[in-house]
Design a protein around this motif. Structure first.
Motif, PDB file in Angstrom:
ATOM      1  N   LEU A 150      15.606  64.147  64.815  1.00  0.00           N
ATOM      2  CA  LEU A 150      14.397  63.910  65.611  1.00  0.00           C
ATOM      3  C   LEU A 150      14.061  62.421  65.634  1.00  0.00           C
ATOM      4  O   LEU A 150      13.798  61.843  66.702  1.00  0.00           O
ATOM      5  N   THR A 151      14.064  61.788  64.475  1.00  0.00           N
ATOM      6  CA  THR A 151      13.772  60.363  64.402  1.00  0.00           C
ATOM      7  C   THR A 151      14.737  59.561  65.254  1.00  0.00           C
ATOM      8  O   THR A 151      14.335  58.682  66.040  1.00  0.00           O
ATOM      9  N   ARG A 152      16.019  59.844  65.128  1.00  0.00           N
ATOM     10  CA  ARG A 152      17.018  59.100  65.898  1.00  0.00           C
ATOM     11  C   ARG A 152      16.837  59.319  67.396  1.00  0.00           C
ATOM     12  O   ARG A 152      16.916  58.367  68.185  1.00  0.00           O
ATOM     13  N   ARG A 172       3.134  66.507  70.432  1.00  0.00           N
ATOM     14  CA  ARG A 172       2.521  67.803  70.734  1.00  0.00           C
ATOM     15  C   ARG A 172       3.511  68.942  70.533  1.00  0.00           C
ATOM     16  O   ARG A 172       3.163  70.010  70.026  1.00  0.00           O
ATOM     17  N   ARG A 173       4.765  68.734  70.946  1.00  0.00           N
ATOM     18  CA  ARG A 173       5.785  69.772  70.725  1.00  0.00           C
ATOM     19  C   ARG A 173       5.961  70.041  69.236  1.00  0.00           C
ATOM     20  O   ARG A 173       6.105  71.197  68.816  1.00  0.00           O
ATOM     21  N   LEU A 174       5.963  68.983  68.444  1.00  0.00           N
ATOM     22  CA  LEU A 174       6.096  69.158  66.999  1.00  0.00           C
ATOM     23  C   LEU A 174       4.897  69.920  66.449  1.00  0.00           C
ATOM     24  O   LEU A 174       5.059  70.834  65.617  1.00  0.00           O
ATOM     25  N   ALA A 175       3.705  69.583  66.898  1.00  0.00           N
ATOM     26  CA  ALA A 175       2.499  70.271  66.431  1.00  0.00           C
ATOM     27  C   ALA A 175       2.554  71.752  66.796  1.00  0.00           C
ATOM     28  O   ALA A 175       2.247  72.624  65.966  1.00  0.00           O
ATOM     29  N   PHE A 178       4.889  73.978  64.599  1.00  0.00           N
ATOM     30  CA  PHE A 178       4.488  74.305  63.234  1.00  0.00           C
ATOM     31  C   PHE A 178       3.024  74.714  63.121  1.00  0.00           C
ATOM     32  O   PHE A 178       2.495  74.803  62.008  1.00  0.00           O
ATOM     33  N   GLY A 179       2.379  74.962  64.250  1.00  0.00           N
ATOM     34  CA  GLY A 179       0.992  75.406  64.204  1.00  0.00           C
ATOM     35  C   GLY A 179       0.033  74.347  63.743  1.00  0.00           C
ATOM     36  O   GLY A 179      -1.015  74.658  63.154  1.00  0.00           O
ATOM     37  N   ALA A 180       0.342  73.082  64.002  1.00  0.00           N
ATOM     38  CA  ALA A 180      -0.553  71.978  63.661  1.00  0.00           C
ATOM     39  C   ALA A 180      -1.516  71.725  64.826  1.00  0.00           C
ATOM     40  O   ALA A 180      -1.304  72.194  65.944  1.00  0.00           O
ATOM     41  N   VAL A 258       7.680  58.607  60.838  1.00  0.00           N
ATOM     42  CA  VAL A 258       6.659  59.486  60.267  1.00  0.00           C
ATOM     43  C   VAL A 258       6.702  60.863  60.918  1.00  0.00           C
ATOM     44  O   VAL A 258       6.408  61.880  60.258  1.00  0.00           O
ATOM     45  N   LEU A 259       7.125  60.950  62.186  1.00  0.00           N
ATOM     46  CA  LEU A 259       7.257  62.267  62.804  1.00  0.00           C
ATOM     47  C   LEU A 259       8.426  63.037  62.197  1.00  0.00           C
ATOM     48  O   LEU A 259       8.332  64.254  61.977  1.00  0.00           O
ATOM     49  N   GLY A 260       9.537  62.358  61.931  1.00  0.00           N
ATOM     50  CA  GLY A 260      10.641  63.025  61.247  1.00  0.00           C
ATOM     51  C   GLY A 260      10.237  63.499  59.866  1.00  0.00           C
ATOM     52  O   GLY A 260      10.560  64.621  59.445  1.00  0.00           O
TER      53      GLY A 260
END
Length: 461
Positions: A150-152, A172-175, A178-180, A258-260
């Motif tokens: 993801l980071t790369r 937003r997709r990451l949130a 994982f229900g964030a 930080v997102l990774g």
């Protein structure tokens, strides 16, 4: 291709890891033709050596991978990743020779050898499929590989497709995965909610600046990650030369890291209350650009004299750090592709960091080696505080003189973290200049695995 382990099966070929000079000792348990084959091939177990060993009927009965010596292994992050492409089309099962203390990181390196940035054309390397080595937590290693991917991917995507809007969409997709919860403060709302420096840096761009605020987890200690999200940096009115602008799509590397890391924390289900703050902007040139000699008033109330519009990362981070500081998290970490001075000091491989407490630095140092994620502590050297005090305002965003640039930038950021005792700042490069085993040329995670490994100690998890 997914960075996953192959399911173990009877068809998997045994892989033997051979120290340099140990091939003949390994061959003693096999028929004479095996030693003759090793002789003919020249295989001696050096790093990068690989060999398929045939049975009497000519079909492969085993695979050998060189593991070098302790001295040569210290010079390479992922040893077995160097031979992963040699076994493309095969499924391999580690049968012998892999030390227990190296199993997880070598397995991770093998998976990462399969990474390729393929958004615009397929660049997935062909590598052998590996079954999870015995004793390795396969789900954890796959999680680490996916977080790195993801980071790369985020860093490798050019600014035309990874501006502030796209960075928000990726967050937003990451949130959602994982229900964030994700809140975004955009455009003029930044002024209404008192984020003046984020607004000032990003207001000249076609896409509005924004502050992304992700929260996840209901119990446990509080952890706040702050990542610099400058999606492209022209330098502003202090325009960069073309040679310096070429890699500026990676200036959101702090946000990508930080997102990774956040993805890994959430996927592993760590018992923390996680907050991720990303000021997402583009530092562009227009009639709206902020100017040299402007004085900005930050969220913290500190005034900042602008002596170089190309020192914009610390400005957007300052407002985000001030917001984070208001909650006094148990641990705060910022990550940013912040200064060229850090690159001069540490080069592209090491992730320099600053820490307010020795315990933070010690934990990171202990975790970095097993994670194959090298970090290097630099000092918050307080005698240099006067260098960031211009006189006309509280702070100077770009002290003259050229000395201690990474340290003065870190001291600048620390001025906005006054109520959170435990704080670390990473000044990373976020880029692999040339391909190496397990590290393709391009965007790179630097520090997240060391941080992840240190969190149980730092937060008593």
């Amino acid at each position: 291709m997914p960075l996953r382990f192959a399911p173990d099966s009877a068809e998997a070929l045994d892989l033997h890891i051979i120290e340099q000079g140990g091939a003949y000792a390994w061959a003693e348990a096999y028929p004479d033709h095996v030693r003759a084959w090793i002789d003919a091939s020249g295989f001696d177990g050096a790093i990068g050596d690989s060999l398929l060993v045939p049975a009497a009927d000519g079909r492969p009965m085993a695979a050998l991978a060189g593991f070098g010596t302790p001295g040569t292994r210290r010079r390479q992050r992922f040893v077995l990743a160097s031979v992963a492409p040699r076994f493309a089309g095969l499924t391999l099962r580690v049968a012998s020779g892999l030390p227990e203390d190296r199993a997880e990181i070598e397995a991770l390196g093998w998976l990462l050898a399969g990474y390729g940035f393929s958004r615009y054309r397929d660049q997935s390397p062909k590598v052998g499929a590996l079954c999870a080595p015995e004793g390795v937590d396969a789900a954890r290693v796959e999680t680490l590989a996916e977080a790195e991917a993801l980071t790369r991917d985020l860093i490798n995507t050019p600014a035309a497709d990874m501006g502030p809007e796209a960075l928000e969409a990726a967050t937003r997709r990451l949130a959602e995965k994982f229900g964030a919860r994700l809140d975004a403060t955009t455009g003029e709302a930044l002024l209404e909610k008192n984020f003046p420096m984020i607004h000032a840096v990003g207001r000249a761009a076609a896409q509005a600046p924004r502050l992304l605020d992700l929260r996840w987890g209901e119990t446990g200690p509080t952890l706040t990650l702050v990542g610099k999200g400058v999606c492209f940096d022209t330098g502003g009115l202090n325009l960069k030369p073309g040679s310096s602008m070429g890699l500026m799509k990676k200036d959101m590397g702090g946000a990508a890291n930080v997102l990774g890391l956040a993805q890994a924390i959430m996927a592993l289900g760590l018992k923390v209350r996680l907050r991720v703050l990303i000021p997402a902007v583009e530092n562009s040139v227009s009639s709206e650009s902020f100017r040299p000699q402007d004085i900005l008033t930050s969220r913290k109330g500190l005034t900042v004299e602008i002596n170089n519009t190309d020192a914009e990362g610390r400005l957007v981070l300052a407002d985000a750090l001030a917001l984070a500081d208001e909650e006094r998290p148990d641990l705060m970490i910022s990550m940013a592709t912040l200064t060229g001075a850090a690159r001069v000091a540490a080069g592209p491989d090491l992730a320099p960091f600053f820490a307010t407490e020795p315990g933070i630095a010690d934990a990171l140092g202990r975790a970095a080696g097993p994670a194959a994620d090298p970090v290097w502590q630099m000092p918050f050297h307080e005698p240099y505080e006067t260098m960031i005090e211009p006189g006309i305002a509280d702070l100077d965003n770009a002290p003259s003189g050229g000395f201690a640039g990474a340290i003065t930038a870190a001291l600048f950021l620390r001025r906005f973290v006054t109520d959170t005792p435990r704080y670390a700042h990473f000044d990373i490069f976020g880029w692999q200049p040339s391909a190496a085993p397990g590290r393709s040329k391009g965007g790179l995670g630097q520090g997240p695995r060391a941080i992840l490994g240190a969190l149980p100690e730092l937060l008593d998890l």
